[in-house]
Write an enzyme that holds these catalytic residues in place. Structure first.
Site, PDB file in Angstrom:
ATOM      1  N   LYS A   1       5.859 -10.288  -9.546  1.00  0.00           N
ATOM      2  CA  LYS A   1       7.559  -9.758  -8.355  1.00  0.00           C
ATOM      3  C   LYS A   1       8.234 -10.846  -7.777  1.00  0.00           C
ATOM      4  O   LYS A   1       7.285 -11.584  -6.688  1.00  0.00           O
ATOM      5  CB  LYS A   1       6.851  -8.404  -7.361  1.00  0.00           C
ATOM      6  CG  LYS A   1       8.438  -8.280  -6.867  1.00  0.00           C
ATOM      7  CD  LYS A   1       7.951  -6.921  -5.960  1.00  0.00           C
ATOM      8  CE  LYS A   1       9.553  -6.198  -5.223  1.00  0.00           C
ATOM      9  NZ  LYS A   1       8.837  -5.088  -4.803  1.00  0.00           N
TER      10      LYS A   1
ATOM     11  N   CYS B   1       3.651  -7.658  -4.483  1.00  0.00           N
ATOM     12  CA  CYS B   1       2.906  -6.857  -4.935  1.00  0.00           C
ATOM     13  C   CYS B   1       1.747  -7.284  -4.714  1.00  0.00           C
ATOM     14  O   CYS B   1       1.687  -8.075  -4.947  1.00  0.00           O
ATOM     15  CB  CYS B   1       3.189  -7.322  -6.620  1.00  0.00           C
ATOM     16  SG  CYS B   1       2.874  -6.536  -7.632  1.00  0.00           S
TER      17      CYS B   1
ATOM     18  N   VAL C   1       4.452  -6.132 -14.439  1.00  0.00           N
ATOM     19  CA  VAL C   1       3.488  -7.113 -13.510  1.00  0.00           C
ATOM     20  C   VAL C   1       2.757  -7.059 -12.595  1.00  0.00           C
ATOM     21  O   VAL C   1       2.992  -5.448 -11.862  1.00  0.00           O
ATOM     22  CB  VAL C   1       4.906  -8.330 -12.928  1.00  0.00           C
ATOM     23  CG1 VAL C   1       6.347  -8.851 -13.994  1.00  0.00           C
ATOM     24  CG2 VAL C   1       5.177  -7.702 -11.449  1.00  0.00           C
TER      25      VAL C   1
ATOM     26  N   TRP D   1       8.033  -1.283   1.412  1.00  0.00           N
ATOM     27  CA  TRP D   1       7.313   0.037   1.492  1.00  0.00           C
ATOM     28  C   TRP D   1       9.249   0.446   2.377  1.00  0.00           C
ATOM     29  O   TRP D   1       8.696   2.024   2.035  1.00  0.00           O
ATOM     30  CB  TRP D   1       6.796  -0.035   2.234  1.00  0.00           C
ATOM     31  CG  TRP D   1       5.055  -0.377   1.616  1.00  0.00           C
ATOM     32  CD1 TRP D   1       4.865  -1.519   1.621  1.00  0.00           C
ATOM     33  CD2 TRP D   1       4.549   0.016   0.141  1.00  0.00           C
ATOM     34  NE1 TRP D   1       3.627  -1.972   0.421  1.00  0.00           N
ATOM     35  CE2 TRP D   1       3.703   0.027  -0.426  1.00  0.00           C
ATOM     36  CE3 TRP D   1       5.115   1.990  -0.629  1.00  0.00           C
ATOM     37  CZ2 TRP D   1       2.814   0.137  -1.202  1.00  0.00           C
ATOM     38  CZ3 TRP D   1       4.139   2.372  -1.520  1.00  0.00           C
ATOM     39  CH2 TRP D   1       2.895   1.854  -1.506  1.00  0.00           C
TER      40      TRP D   1
END
Length: 245
Positions: free
Chosen positions: A42, A53, A92, A239
Site C-alpha cells: 500500500k 498497511c 497486498v 483508520w
C-alpha cells in the site's frame, strides 16, 4: 491476458525451493546482479510513499531483517489496477520473484524463511500470547459508547499478555533479536497504540507496561523498523477512513 498464477497456501509450490545458504555478502552481491524481488505494498505511486498497511510492513520488516534485496511497488488503494484483482483479489502484500507470485503475508514470510534461512526468524511463541491483540484493538476502536468499558478491559488484558511475555523473554519477542512474531506484532502494536491514543485518548501507562514501553523505544532505533516506518500520521489517516465508513 494474465497467465501466471498467484501461489497460495494450498498449492505448496514454494516447498520446492532450495534454501540459499550462501554467505550474506556473497549472496547480496550475486542477487543484486539479478532482477529484484518486487514487493507490492500500500502506498502512493505518484510520490513513492509507503502507507499504513501492517501486513505489508510485516513482509518488508522480514525482508529487511533478512537483508533480502527487493523493490517496493506502490499500490494506490483508491485506484487499484485491474491486474491486482486477477493476481490477488486486489489485496497486498503481494510478491513477484521472477515468474513466481505469492500473496498473503503469512505465506510470504514462510517463503522468505525457507528461501533465505539466514538469519533465522523462526518463532516458537505460543499463539495465545498474541492472537487476540489485533481483534481486541479493533473491538475497542469501533466500540459503541455502551461497549467502551468492556472493550477497553479486553484490550488491556491482551496487552498484559504481551507485557508478561516481553518482561520474561524480551526485549524483543525473539529475545535479543527480531523474529517472525516481531515482524507480525510490531506493526499491529504500532497501529493499535497510535490509533487508540488519537481516537480514544488511551495512552500507554509506562509504569504498568514497562516492557512494552521498552519494546517501542527499541523499535524506533532498529534499522529494519526505520526502513519500513510510514509514520503515525499515515496510521491515523488510514483508520480515520475506516471510522467514517
Amino acid at each position: 491476458m494474465l497467465t501466471a498464477k498467484v501461489v497460495t497456501a494450498s498449492s505448496g509450490r514454494f516447498a520446492a525451493f532450495k534454501p540459499n545458504v550462501t554467505s550474506r555478502p556473497a549472496r547480496l552481491a550475486s542477487v543484486r546482479t539479478m532482477a529484484s524481488l518486487k514487493v507490492y505494498v500500500k502506498g502512493d505511486p505518484a510520490t513513492n510513499t509507503l502507507l499504513d498497511c501492517p501486513f505489508c510492513q510485516r513482509v518488508l520488516l522480514t525482508a529487511e531483517v533478512k537483508h533480502i534485496p527487493y523493490t517496493k511497488e506502490y499500490i494506490d488503494f483508491d485506484h487499484k489496477p485491474e491486474w491486482l484483482q486477477e493476481r490477488s483479489g486486489g489485496k497486498v502484500p503481494l510478491i513477484n520473484d521472477g515468474d513466481f507470485w505469492l500473496a498473503d503475508s503469512d505465506e510470504i514470510v514462510k517463503y522468505f524463511e525457507q528461501k533465505y534461512p539466514e538469519p533465522s526468524m523462526a518463532s516458537h511463541i505460543s499463539a495465545d500470547v498474541t492472537s487476540g491483540f489485533f481483534g481486541a484493538f479493533r473491538g475497542l476502536l469501533f466500540a459503541k459508547p455502551e461497549e467502551a468499558a468492556e472493550k477497553k478491559q479486553a484490550f488491556v488484558a491482551e496487552l498484559g499478555k504481551i507485557e508478561a511475555y516481553l518482561a520474561a523473554h524480551g526485549p524483543y519477542f525473539g529475545g535479543d533479536h527480531m523474529d517472525a512474531t516481531d515482524a507480525s506484532m510490531a506493526p499491529k502494536m504500532y497501529h493499535a497504540l497510535t490509533a487508540l491514543g488519537h481516537f480514544k485518548g488511551l495512552k500507554l501507562d509506562e509504569e504498568k507496561f514497562p516492557a512494552v514501553s521498552k519494546y517501542r523505544a527499541l523499535l524506533q532505533e532498529n534499522p529494519a523498523w526505520k526502513a519500513t516506518d510510514y509514520g503515525q500520521e499515515a496510521v491515523i489517516k488510514g483508520w480515520a477512513k475506516h471510522l467514517q465508513q
